[in-house]
Write an enzyme that holds these catalytic residues in place. Sequence first.
Site, mmCIF file in Angstrom:
data_model
loop_
_atom_site.group_PDB
_atom_site.id
_atom_site.type_symbol
_atom_site.label_atom_id
_atom_site.label_comp_id
_atom_site.label_asym_id
_atom_site.label_seq_id
_atom_site.Cartn_x
_atom_site.Cartn_y
_atom_site.Cartn_z
ATOM 1 N N VAL A 152 53.308 33.293 -58.228
ATOM 2 C CA VAL A 152 54.121 32.688 -59.527
ATOM 3 C C VAL A 152 54.438 33.791 -60.515
ATOM 4 C CG1 VAL A 152 53.873 30.972 -61.013
ATOM 5 C CG2 VAL A 152 52.616 30.686 -58.740
ATOM 6 N N TYR A 153 53.285 34.755 -60.742
ATOM 7 C CA TYR A 153 53.332 35.586 -61.772
ATOM 8 C C TYR A 153 54.429 36.751 -61.318
ATOM 9 C CZ TYR A 153 52.634 39.510 -65.099
ATOM 10 O OH TYR A 153 52.384 40.588 -65.855
#
Length: 242
Positions: A152-153
């Site tokens: 996600v990051y």
Amino acid sequence: MTGKFDGKVAAITGGASGIGLATAEALLAEGATVVLVDRDAAALRALTERHGAACIAQVTDLLDADSCNAMVPQILDKTGRIDILHCNAGTYIGGDLAETDPATIDRMLNLNVNAVMKNVHAVIPHMTARGSGDIMVTCSVAGHSAIPWEPVYSGSKWAITCFVQTMRRQLMKHGIRVGQVSPGPVISALLADWPEENLRKAKENGALIEPSEVADAVVFALSRPRNVTIRDMIVLPSNFDI
């Protein structure tokens, strides 16, 4: 101190700690007036007391739509101009996607991506009218490599890399430079979500850098002659293997 930024006004989001604070202190040392943008009012109050009149507090919660939208107008009310906007605020999610809840995903994407886009959108009319300005964004090496333990990051930082490079092309005709700094692991609170084994190995191997070392890169990019744009600086610990 050489006064490279005498007369300049810089606004830095996430300015009360980490890379944001290190960059603020570096710019203050070079003569800039710096607006520290953060939601932590107490931390901002302490920092403005420490650094004096050249350091201005702007309490903004970038995850609150009204507060985020008010940020640039409120800064302009205080300073009259913004020469440098450093979109630095961000958060982190590590681990497998299946172990992350949707609310946390929303929060991270809203801060790492949406707030950056909205802050840049808000400052464009001011900088365009003046025919000059610098927009710097804190990205990450994760915006250049698909890091398996932080999907996600990493996805958010790939989005920012694309956004910065498209905006660089849109805004250069208005005299506005747009670039990013892409650090490897920095000693900060964001590493709290790193897998414990990865963090332990990084510490043991010296594969971490200090916020001040990222700030040095930001100051270098911003201090180039106006005919030079540093579109991205990847700053890695020498022992970091990605």
